[in-house]
Motif scaffolding. Structure first.
Motif, PDB file in Angstrom:
ATOM      1  N   VAL A 104     -26.628  19.862  11.658  1.00  9.60           N
ATOM      2  CA  VAL A 104     -26.896  21.020  10.822  1.00  9.60           C
ATOM      3  C   VAL A 104     -27.199  22.211  11.719  1.00  9.60           C
ATOM      4  O   VAL A 104     -26.893  23.522  11.317  1.00  9.60           O
ATOM      5  CB  VAL A 104     -27.946  20.674   9.684  1.00  9.60           C
ATOM      6  N   GLU A 105     -27.897  22.005  12.757  1.00 12.17           N
ATOM      7  CA  GLU A 105     -28.246  23.205  13.406  1.00 12.17           C
ATOM      8  C   GLU A 105     -27.048  23.684  14.189  1.00 12.17           C
ATOM      9  O   GLU A 105     -26.854  24.958  14.261  1.00 12.17           O
ATOM     10  CB  GLU A 105     -29.380  22.902  14.532  1.00 12.17           C
ATOM     11  N   ARG A 106     -26.253  22.863  14.626  1.00 11.51           N
ATOM     12  CA  ARG A 106     -24.884  23.078  15.299  1.00 11.51           C
ATOM     13  C   ARG A 106     -24.117  24.087  14.346  1.00 11.51           C
ATOM     14  O   ARG A 106     -23.585  24.999  14.847  1.00 11.51           O
ATOM     15  CB  ARG A 106     -23.991  21.951  15.834  1.00 11.51           C
ATOM     16  N   LEU A 107     -23.966  23.662  12.983  1.00 12.47           N
ATOM     17  CA  LEU A 107     -23.403  24.448  12.031  1.00 12.47           C
ATOM     18  C   LEU A 107     -24.080  25.713  11.857  1.00 12.47           C
ATOM     19  O   LEU A 107     -23.210  26.659  11.675  1.00 12.47           O
ATOM     20  CB  LEU A 107     -23.194  23.585  10.792  1.00 12.47           C
ATOM     21  N   ALA A 108     -25.273  25.783  11.812  1.00 11.20           N
ATOM     22  CA  ALA A 108     -26.189  26.902  11.658  1.00 11.20           C
ATOM     23  C   ALA A 108     -25.866  27.974  12.546  1.00 11.20           C
ATOM     24  O   ALA A 108     -25.739  29.210  12.510  1.00 11.20           O
ATOM     25  CB  ALA A 108     -27.514  26.689  11.364  1.00 11.20           C
ATOM     26  N   ARG A 109     -25.781  27.611  13.957  1.00  7.81           N
ATOM     27  CA  ARG A 109     -25.550  28.332  15.167  1.00  7.81           C
ATOM     28  C   ARG A 109     -24.223  28.783  15.126  1.00  7.81           C
ATOM     29  O   ARG A 109     -23.889  29.957  15.715  1.00  7.81           O
ATOM     30  CB  ARG A 109     -25.893  27.522  16.243  1.00  7.81           C
ATOM     31  N   LEU A 110     -23.097  28.448  14.236  1.00  2.00           N
ATOM     32  CA  LEU A 110     -22.043  28.924  14.216  1.00  2.00           C
ATOM     33  C   LEU A 110     -22.073  30.346  13.481  1.00  2.00           C
ATOM     34  O   LEU A 110     -21.477  31.309  13.919  1.00  2.00           O
ATOM     35  CB  LEU A 110     -21.027  28.017  13.497  1.00  2.00           C
ATOM     36  N   ARG A 111     -23.039  30.652  12.710  1.00  2.00           N
ATOM     37  CA  ARG A 111     -23.238  31.626  11.807  1.00  2.00           C
ATOM     38  C   ARG A 111     -24.154  32.764  12.465  1.00  2.00           C
ATOM     39  O   ARG A 111     -24.404  33.910  12.725  1.00  2.00           O
ATOM     40  CB  ARG A 111     -23.579  31.348  10.374  1.00  2.00           C
ATOM     41  N   GLU A 112     -25.296  31.925  12.998  1.00  6.81           N
ATOM     42  CA  GLU A 112     -26.223  32.687  13.778  1.00  6.81           C
ATOM     43  C   GLU A 112     -26.677  31.999  14.917  1.00  6.81           C
ATOM     44  O   GLU A 112     -27.570  31.070  15.254  1.00  6.81           O
ATOM     45  CB  GLU A 112     -27.578  32.385  12.626  1.00  6.81           C
ATOM     46  N   ASN A 114     -28.468  32.968  17.470  1.00  5.30           N
ATOM     47  CA  ASN A 114     -29.682  33.126  17.967  1.00  5.30           C
ATOM     48  C   ASN A 114     -30.700  32.545  16.964  1.00  5.30           C
ATOM     49  O   ASN A 114     -31.543  33.207  16.601  1.00  5.30           O
ATOM     50  CB  ASN A 114     -30.056  34.431  18.367  1.00  5.30           C
ATOM     51  N   LEU A 115     -30.655  31.307  16.558  1.00  2.00           N
ATOM     52  CA  LEU A 115     -31.274  30.853  15.407  1.00  2.00           C
ATOM     53  C   LEU A 115     -32.730  30.750  15.788  1.00  2.00           C
ATOM     54  O   LEU A 115     -33.051  30.064  17.033  1.00  2.00           O
ATOM     55  CB  LEU A 115     -30.792  29.357  15.356  1.00  2.00           C
ATOM     56  N   PRO A 116     -33.686  31.145  15.205  1.00  2.00           N
ATOM     57  CA  PRO A 116     -35.247  31.271  15.616  1.00  2.00           C
ATOM     58  C   PRO A 116     -35.949  29.723  15.536  1.00  2.00           C
ATOM     59  O   PRO A 116     -35.311  28.828  14.816  1.00  2.00           O
ATOM     60  CB  PRO A 116     -35.721  32.124  14.610  1.00  2.00           C
ATOM     61  N   PRO A 117     -37.005  29.696  16.063  1.00  2.00           N
ATOM     62  CA  PRO A 117     -37.706  28.270  16.031  1.00  2.00           C
ATOM     63  C   PRO A 117     -37.684  27.600  14.751  1.00  2.00           C
ATOM     64  O   PRO A 117     -37.487  26.621  14.328  1.00  2.00           O
ATOM     65  CB  PRO A 117     -38.774  28.615  16.852  1.00  2.00           C
ATOM     66  N   GLU A 118     -38.303  28.677  13.761  1.00  2.00           N
ATOM     67  CA  GLU A 118     -38.453  27.992  12.502  1.00  2.00           C
ATOM     68  C   GLU A 118     -37.284  27.580  11.724  1.00  2.00           C
ATOM     69  O   GLU A 118     -37.130  26.784  10.820  1.00  2.00           O
ATOM     70  CB  GLU A 118     -39.297  29.061  11.309  1.00  2.00           C
ATOM     71  N   GLY A 119     -35.927  28.225  12.011  1.00  2.00           N
ATOM     72  CA  GLY A 119     -34.702  27.758  11.917  1.00  2.00           C
ATOM     73  C   GLY A 119     -34.253  26.430  12.144  1.00  2.00           C
ATOM     74  O   GLY A 119     -33.551  25.682  11.535  1.00  2.00           O
ATOM     75  N   VAL A 120     -34.705  26.049  13.310  1.00  2.00           N
ATOM     76  CA  VAL A 120     -34.492  25.125  13.984  1.00  2.00           C
ATOM     77  C   VAL A 120     -35.102  23.787  13.291  1.00  2.00           C
ATOM     78  O   VAL A 120     -34.642  23.011  12.989  1.00  2.00           O
ATOM     79  CB  VAL A 120     -34.588  24.827  15.295  1.00  2.00           C
ATOM     80  N   LEU A 121     -36.480  24.117  13.074  1.00  2.00           N
ATOM     81  CA  LEU A 121     -37.319  23.302  12.258  1.00  2.00           C
ATOM     82  C   LEU A 121     -36.378  22.944  10.814  1.00  2.00           C
ATOM     83  O   LEU A 121     -36.527  21.762  10.302  1.00  2.00           O
ATOM     84  CB  LEU A 121     -38.518  23.733  12.127  1.00  2.00           C
TER      85      LEU A 121
END
Length: 183
Positions: A104-112, A114-121
């Motif tokens: 899910v993080e890999r997918l999120a990083r396609l859009r963002e 520079n995902l912040p730490p709270e986004g990673v969590l």
């Protein structure tokens, strides 16, 4: 693979439960297996080398279901495909929890990127939620196979399961919007 070919294969595989229901009711087992084999071969030929591991494994699962059904000469083997797909997707999501980046993080990083730490969590929590969902969905799919009622199997795997996936995706999207608005 062209986007159009991808779309056609996705539609065909989405309609798998309905195709199996009508195939079992109105076609010979050999006809169903030939059609499924064509789909599996097209998925391999059109998929290219860069396909995600989940796609490769679900294609392999389809080939295994076809082979077992052919060897046993029993159409009930075809009912196991949704169970295997849920198990495979659960395994991919669960395995990603052991990696530095979840799926899910890999997918999120396609859009963002520079995902912040709270986004990673947050993405870790979403990955865990998908693991639970896939376990539940796969368990119900298994129960429909073991029940032996083709109509119940078709209704769950061809309709209810997709509605539940849509609710899960929509609910996560709404929750993500809510969480992002508070940041």
């Amino acid at each position: 693979m062209s986007r159009f070919a991808q779309l056609i294969l996705i539609i065909i595989l989405t309609l798998y439960p309905l195709a199996i229901y009508f195939g079992i009711e109105y076609l010979s087992l050999g006809s169903i297996l030939i059609l499924l084999l064509v789909v599996a071969v097209l998925r391999v030929l059109l998929g290219g080398a860069k396909k995600a591991i989940g796609t490769k494994l679900t294609t392999l699962a389809l080939a295994v279901v076809i082979a077992i059904t052919w060897l046993k000469e029993d159409s009930n083997g075809l009912l196991w495909y949704p169970v295997l797909c849920n198990l495979i997707l659960f395994s991919v999501f669960f395995y990603s929890l052991k990696q530095p980046q979840t799926i899910v993080e890999r997918l999120a990083r396609l859009r963002e990127p520079n995902l912040p730490p709270e986004g990673v969590l947050y993405t870790r929590k979403v990955t865990k939620a998908w693991c639970l969902f896939l376990l539940f969905n796969g368990s119900v799919a298994l129960a429909t196979v073991l029940n032996g009622n083709l109509k119940i199997w078709t209704i769950f795997n061809g309709l209810i399961s997709y509605v539940l996936i849509g609710i899960m995706m929509g609910g996560e999207w709404l929750l993500r919007r809510h969480v992002q608005s508070k940041v």
